[in-house]
Design an enzyme around this catalytic site. Structure first.
Site, mmCIF file in Angstrom:
data_model
loop_
_atom_site.group_PDB
_atom_site.id
_atom_site.type_symbol
_atom_site.label_atom_id
_atom_site.label_comp_id
_atom_site.label_asym_id
_atom_site.label_seq_id
_atom_site.Cartn_x
_atom_site.Cartn_y
_atom_site.Cartn_z
ATOM 1 N N PRO A 1 13.671 8.289 -3.931
ATOM 2 C CG PRO A 1 13.504 8.390 -1.596
ATOM 3 C CD PRO A 1 13.361 9.218 -2.838
ATOM 4 N N GLY A 2 11.790 6.218 -3.915
ATOM 5 C CA GLY A 2 10.890 5.130 -4.289
ATOM 6 C C GLY A 2 9.656 4.874 -3.431
ATOM 7 C CB SER A 3 8.195 6.280 -0.339
ATOM 8 O OG SER A 3 8.552 7.607 -0.604
ATOM 9 C CE LYS A 4 5.901 11.918 -3.874
ATOM 10 N NZ LYS A 4 7.308 12.101 -3.416
ATOM 11 C CG ASP B 1 16.204 9.259 -9.807
ATOM 12 O OD1 ASP B 1 15.207 9.809 -9.312
ATOM 13 O OD2 ASP B 1 17.366 9.715 -9.665
ATOM 14 C CB CYS C 1 8.561 18.739 -1.013
ATOM 15 S SG CYS C 1 10.171 18.300 -1.658
ATOM 16 C CB ALA D 1 10.962 6.790 -9.517
#
Length: 772
Positions: A162-165, A190, A296, A160
């Site tokens: 750094p957490g933006s999703k 994580d 990505c 997860a």
């Protein structure tokens, strides 16, 4: 020209040449780009990535922020020229729902060249710190959207940080702001302990009682148990986000050093781990559930090869969902079905049998495409999504959406091992054999009742944890390895049913009988409880039943904080702003409804006298005892130009004054939404821009460690009131734009100074404590 532009954008990468011959040879040969588009593809990769931002979706304030952005900031930029160049207007992402995501080509250098742009930039920075806006790459917003989350879903985010999703997922749980406790939750995991704290910081901005951050290796994340009507059952997730570690060659526009470092070796090394994580994910998915796998990277070894291998060993238990009709407006390419494997020396292999034995550790059979045409056809690999950078000016990305139709075949058979108690290691119970070679020898913990052996094992384990469960304590697993694996966390202690602490709180705030006091927890087993946190009942269930096998970094939102002067104000605990939206529906006393002018006074003046407020407010306050209060603003539909979303603030009523306890950034946010100008031309923060990202992140983590602004302010004020009596408090400042921000910064500063006087006992054991 070009070099100078690049330097201006990236600030320190002018020497990197954006060429990589092996990269071009590899992807040309694989044909991942449609005919005739190669030059456009390469040109896009060499251009800097536009900055993208997302307006946090679950707040009723999202619409107000959007309105503010469009009507105020974008309008001011419309005819702006910088150095003779017309400034490009930000554009909304056509495929993101409700215009809540935007991209802009404005670089930092340009942002500093014009006061209007500087103002826009400060708006973005401040709103980001409040959690109202997220800086997030456009393609990274896709996986959560394709998960189709509902508020009742149990969700696992496997990798997860750094957490933006993760933040997107939390927003989806809170789609209906009137429901303080959705029945779903997000468990965000994580493997990297330090990155978990970054995750905590991201999640904390959203103030949700339905998120838990845990620290495990995703490829062997333990099965969790929950209590279902008195029966222990294994927790299966309705939705899983599996955004695996990858080579990241889709991020070349942002991470420029990928140009220099790229080789096929990275993908070959990551393939096994990616397959193991994805396999562990589908094992924990509920039947009928949906898992999104994403990277990505553009490389099929990390993408289609992983999905094909997973589908093959699932023997029909999994299928790729057809999402072609979802996210209209998003340009995508279908997944590919043919590819070859290349070593870093440029040597190609078309199938496994061609690989010489000395290369068979580097290259594995699961990396090759399926040869059997019939089998290949039933896999529907073309249902995967490939996002190419030149199509919509984004990064490169890959997404596959999997549906689980039945249990995984290896979970249907009798488990082989499991005769002895599983060893406890710091991060997991070892239950799965290594699946890196794609063999079928992975065994999930058996579903309860599958065989007698598992029942015995269960009972032994249960005896172990029953005692601490009775006390409502969820400590970290008692293991020596744990100490080496990051920081030792404070335990999570639920408030006992008969805790005398709660009664005065319940009375003072006239809490509704439906208030779920069972969900209150603290982080201290001994000594005075300083903070009270709250989780949803579903997360309470998870916490109480898994304290032995799960390393929890953080969960719960702060709802009450102890006053330094204790009971003299009718109640030892005052309300905390971060939990107020969760708590508010249950509070029936100490609520003052205020008009918009009152809100402006509360947010711009340090400790305003009651005489400053409207006569209605003065009347309401007159008969109320001193202490913590709720200040509520309800919009008036008759006045469409006023702020149209409700606001709930925590406040403090003194003898002769009324004040709000709201962190600085939130103050600025509300003032902006009300059209009060809060721009200050020269900001102290400017020096920060020159610091490295690491320093900034280190600061971030350290600020988490201190008492939050709200606590510091409060202790300072109560102290002042006690020492000098309120009447002699300074005459309040009037709200000129410049003074507002100065005043709020002074408040911040004086709070910091006051913190020096806080005794050791009063030190905040905030859930986000970092012991470095």
């Amino acid at each position: 020209g070009g070099g100078a532009f690049l330097q201006g954008w990236a600030g320190g990468y002018p020497e990197i040449v954006k060429e990589n011959e092996l990269f071009e040879r590899y992807y040309r040969e694989l044909g991942i780009v449609p005919a005739g588009e190669w030059d456009a593809f390469m040109a896009a990769l060499r251009e800097p990535l536009p900055a993208t931002l997302r307006i946090t979706g679950y707040r009723s304030h999202a619409k107000e922020i959007l309105h503010c952005l469009k009507e105020k900031y974008f309008r001011e930029l419309q005819d702006l020229e910088v150095d003779g160049q017309k400034v490009e207007m930000p554009q909304s992402l056509s495929w993101y729902p409700e215009e809540l995501a935007w991209h802009t080509n404005l670089s930092r250098k340009i942002l500093r060249k014009s006061p209007l742009l500087e103002k826009f930039h400060q708006f973005l920075v401040s709103e980001t710190e409040c959690g109202n806006i997220s800086r997030q790459e456009a393609v990274s917003m896709i996986p959560p959207l394709l998960l189709n989350v509902s508020p009742h879903h149990k969700i696992l985010d496997m990798c997860a940080a750094p957490g933006s999703k993760t933040a997107q997922l939390i927003e989806m749980l809170h789609a209906d702001m009137n429901v303080p406790f959705p029945s779903g939750f997000v468990i965000a995991n994580d493997v990297d302990n330090k990155r978990c704290y970054l995750l905590v910081h991201q999640a904390k901005r959203l103030n949700s009682p339905c998120i838990m951050v845990v620290n495990h290796d995703a490829s062997s994340i333990p099965n969790l148990q929950i209590d279902v009507d008195g029966r222990k059952e294994i927790l299966f997730y309705d939705r899983i986000l599996c955004d695996v570690p990858c080579s990241g060659d889709g991020t070349m526009r942002k991470n420029i050093d990928v140009w220099k470092k790229w080789t096929t070796q990275n993908s070959l090394q990551l393939h096994g781990l990616q397959l193991r994580i994805a396999t562990r994910g589908v094992e924990q998915l509920a039947e009928g559930g949906r898992m999104v796998y994403s990277t990505c990277s553009l490389n099929p070894i990390e993408n289609e090869a992983v999905i094909a291998s997973l589908l093959e060993k699932s023997q029909g238990a999994l299928e790729l969902a057809d999402v072609s009709s979802e996210l209209p407006g998003l340009k995508r390419m279908p997944g590919i079905t043919k590819w070859k494997v290349m070593l870093k020396d440029g040597q190609w292999f078309e199938e496994w049998k061609d690989v010489p034995s000395n290369r068979q550790t580097q290259i594995r059979p699961t990396m090759f495409p399926v040869k059997d045409e019939e089998k290949l056809k039933t896999m529907n690999l073309e249902r995967c999504l490939r996002i190419l950078p030149h199509h919509q000016n984004t990064g490169g990305f890959f997404v596959a959406v999997l549906i689980k139709k039945s249990a995984m075949p290896w979970n249907k058979r009798q488990p082989k091992v499991h005769q002895k108690l599983p060893q406890r290691t710091g991060d997991t119970e070892v239950t799965a054999a290594n699946s890196g070679n794609g063999s079928d020898c992975i065994f999930e913990e058996p579903t309860l009742g599958e065989n007698e052996e598992s029942k015995k094992m269960q009972e032994l384990q249960t005896l172990d944890t029953e005692q601490s469960k009775k006390e409502g304590v969820c400590g970290p697993p008692p293991s020596k390895k744990m100490k080496l694996f990051g920081f030792k966390e404070d335990p999570f202690v639920f408030l006992p049913e008969d805790d005398p602490l709660f009664l005065p709180i319940q009375k003072f705030y006239a809490l509704d009988p439906s208030f779920p006091k069972m969900n209150l927890l603290t982080r201290t087993q001994e000594g005075k409880k300083r903070q009270l946190y709250m989780v949803s009942k579903e997360l309470r269930n998870v916490l109480l039943n898994n304290s032995e096998k799960m390393k929890v970094i953080n969960t719960g939102i702060k709802v009450w904080s102890r006053n330094s002067d204790g009971e003299q104000f009718g109640c030892a605990f005052r309300l905390a702003q971060e939990g107020i939206y969760t708590l508010y529906p249950f509070i029936h006393a100490r609520i003052i409804n205020v008009c918009i002018e009152d809100v402006k006074i509360l947010l711009t003046q340090e400790n305003p006298f009651l005489s400053k407020f409207s006569s209605e407010t003065q009347k309401k306050v007159k008969d109320m005892a001193m202490g913590s209060i709720v200040l509520k603003y309800d919009p008036d539909p008759e006045k469409p130009h006023d702020l149209q979303c409700p606001i709930v603030l925590c406040g403090w009523q003194g003898k002769t004054s009324l004040r709000a306890f709201v962190p600085k950034n939130e103050r600025l946010h509300y003032l902006r939404m009300m059209g009060v100008e809060v721009f200050k031309a020269k900001r102290k923060e400017e020096e920060l821009e020159n610091k490295t990202e690491e320093e900034v992140q280190h600061r971030l983590v350290q600020t988490e460690e201190r008492m939050d602004v709200e606590d510091k302010e409060h202790d300072l004020v109560t102290k002042m009131e006690a020492e000098i009596g309120e009447e002699s408090s300074q005459s309040p400042v009037e709200s000129s734009a410049m003074e507002i921000e100065n005043k709020i910064e002074d408040l911040d500063q004086s709070s910091k100074n006051a913190n020096a006087h806080v005794s050791q006992e009063g030190k905040d054991t905030d859930a986000s404590n970092v012991k470095d």
